[in-house]
Write a protein that holds these residues in place. Sequence first.
Motif, PDB file in Angstrom:
ATOM      1  N   PRO A 210       0.885  -1.167   0.010  1.00  0.00           N
ATOM      2  CA  PRO A 210      -0.048   0.033   0.103  1.00  0.00           C
ATOM      3  C   PRO A 210       0.936   1.372  -0.079  1.00  0.00           C
ATOM      4  O   PRO A 210       2.178   1.298   0.229  1.00  0.00           O
ATOM      5  N   PRO A 211       0.311   2.221  -0.342  1.00  0.00           N
ATOM      6  CA  PRO A 211       1.109   3.919  -0.443  1.00  0.00           C
ATOM      7  C   PRO A 211       1.997   3.921   0.810  1.00  0.00           C
ATOM      8  O   PRO A 211       3.051   4.507   0.575  1.00  0.00           O
ATOM      9  N   TYR A 212       1.565   3.807   2.019  1.00  0.00           N
ATOM     10  CA  TYR A 212       2.249   4.022   3.210  1.00  0.00           C
ATOM     11  C   TYR A 212       3.686   3.318   3.356  1.00  0.00           C
ATOM     12  O   TYR A 212       4.548   3.642   3.844  1.00  0.00           O
ATOM     13  N   LYS A 213       3.453   2.120   2.797  1.00  0.00           N
ATOM     14  CA  LYS A 213       4.513   1.048   2.701  1.00  0.00           C
ATOM     15  C   LYS A 213       5.794   1.467   1.562  1.00  0.00           C
ATOM     16  O   LYS A 213       6.872   1.654   1.799  1.00  0.00           O
ATOM     17  N   ASP A 215       5.710   4.702   0.566  1.00  0.00           N
ATOM     18  CA  ASP A 215       6.292   5.902   1.116  1.00  0.00           C
ATOM     19  C   ASP A 215       7.591   5.476   2.231  1.00  0.00           C
ATOM     20  O   ASP A 215       8.607   6.095   2.047  1.00  0.00           O
ATOM     21  N   GLU A 242      -4.514  -1.139  -2.633  1.00  0.00           N
ATOM     22  CA  GLU A 242      -5.745  -0.723  -2.136  1.00  0.00           C
ATOM     23  C   GLU A 242      -5.727  -0.873  -0.682  1.00  0.00           C
ATOM     24  O   GLU A 242      -5.519  -2.026  -0.190  1.00  0.00           O
ATOM     25  N   ILE A 243      -6.270   0.210   0.161  1.00  0.00           N
ATOM     26  CA  ILE A 243      -6.292  -0.055   1.494  1.00  0.00           C
ATOM     27  C   ILE A 243      -7.555   0.581   1.933  1.00  0.00           C
ATOM     28  O   ILE A 243      -8.001   1.612   1.385  1.00  0.00           O
ATOM     29  N   THR A 245      -8.157   2.319   4.872  1.00  0.00           N
ATOM     30  CA  THR A 245      -8.115   3.230   6.083  1.00  0.00           C
ATOM     31  C   THR A 245      -7.695   4.640   5.031  1.00  0.00           C
ATOM     32  O   THR A 245      -7.225   4.647   3.686  1.00  0.00           O
ATOM     33  N   SER A 247      -5.842   7.458   3.178  1.00  0.00           N
ATOM     34  CA  SER A 247      -4.421   7.234   2.517  1.00  0.00           C
ATOM     35  C   SER A 247      -4.331   8.416   1.558  1.00  0.00           C
ATOM     36  O   SER A 247      -5.102   8.768   0.817  1.00  0.00           O
ATOM     37  N   THR A 249      -2.991   8.838  -2.188  1.00  0.00           N
ATOM     38  CA  THR A 249      -2.829   7.798  -3.554  1.00  0.00           C
ATOM     39  C   THR A 249      -1.413   7.510  -3.800  1.00  0.00           C
ATOM     40  O   THR A 249      -0.519   8.262  -3.350  1.00  0.00           O
TER      41      THR A 249
END
Length: 302
Positions: A210-213, A215, A242-243, A245, A247, A249
């Motif tokens: 997902p985007p935070y990972k 990042d 996709e997640i 919570t 986020s 993009t």
Amino acid sequence: MEPLLSPPIINPSQKISVIAPSGALREWERFDNGIKIWRDRGYELNIPSELSQPWGYLAGTDQQRCQQFIDAWNDPETGAIAFARGGYGSMRLLEKLDWSKLNDRPKWLIGFSDITALLWAIAKYKNIMGLHAPVITTLAHEPMRSQQQLFDVLEGKLNQSELVGDRLVAGTAQGVLMPANLTLATNMLGTPLCPELDNVILAIEDVAEPPYKVDRMLTHWRWSGHLQKLKGIAIGRFSQAEISTPSLTMQEVWRDRLSDLGIPVTMNLPFGHDGENLPLPLGCLATINGDRGTLTWQRQNS
């Protein structure tokens, strides 16, 4: 980093060794369908009788998988090594592999995802090109264009190709192409078998991150100083990201983490998981055009 040595072109008169250096092979129907594509081209495939001897999530113990790789690499009749699947496990081999047991005859390694570790290690240790391309279990799900390009690269019929995506950061640059799974490449940073990244165009893809990972990984690249070495960044497919919570993009992450580097960046290029995975010769010369959203590679046959 300078362009790498291209292995000799191959043809259906040569043998292809199939090994499983990573995850346990469970998708046998997909495996058989991929094998059929190779055989329909006329290739003889050498498949070990104990290709996958599941040891938990791995296709065998480290010793078993190391020996498969050594045997395939040193086989004088083998023109290329096609990997059965990715998953996880090839990085463990780099810790255990006795590199002195590998001869100096270059040959193609063909795979992507977890196979990044072996592609990058051979580039570092042997100065030899690899082919970032579908593994056996994904090959039959590829559209005809990527299947054909894979064989055309190996058989010396395709020495240049342009991948078209979208613009992210303007500019143009030329460098040595280093395709990779982002997670594997991140985990190789700082290890003895990570190639030099100066003068490199990094082409990245991933799955289920997902985007935070993403990042977090890119922030590690920034803090370690490795992003600042690159000539350009070509982004392929980041699927199943996709997640539920709130986020940013994925595109917002790209722009936030990469737009201040002063290098061209393209995105949405046709390589990676869950879609068309066009072959990228690791170690060839490439040009990235952030104004057009393209990545063009070219190589010379040896």
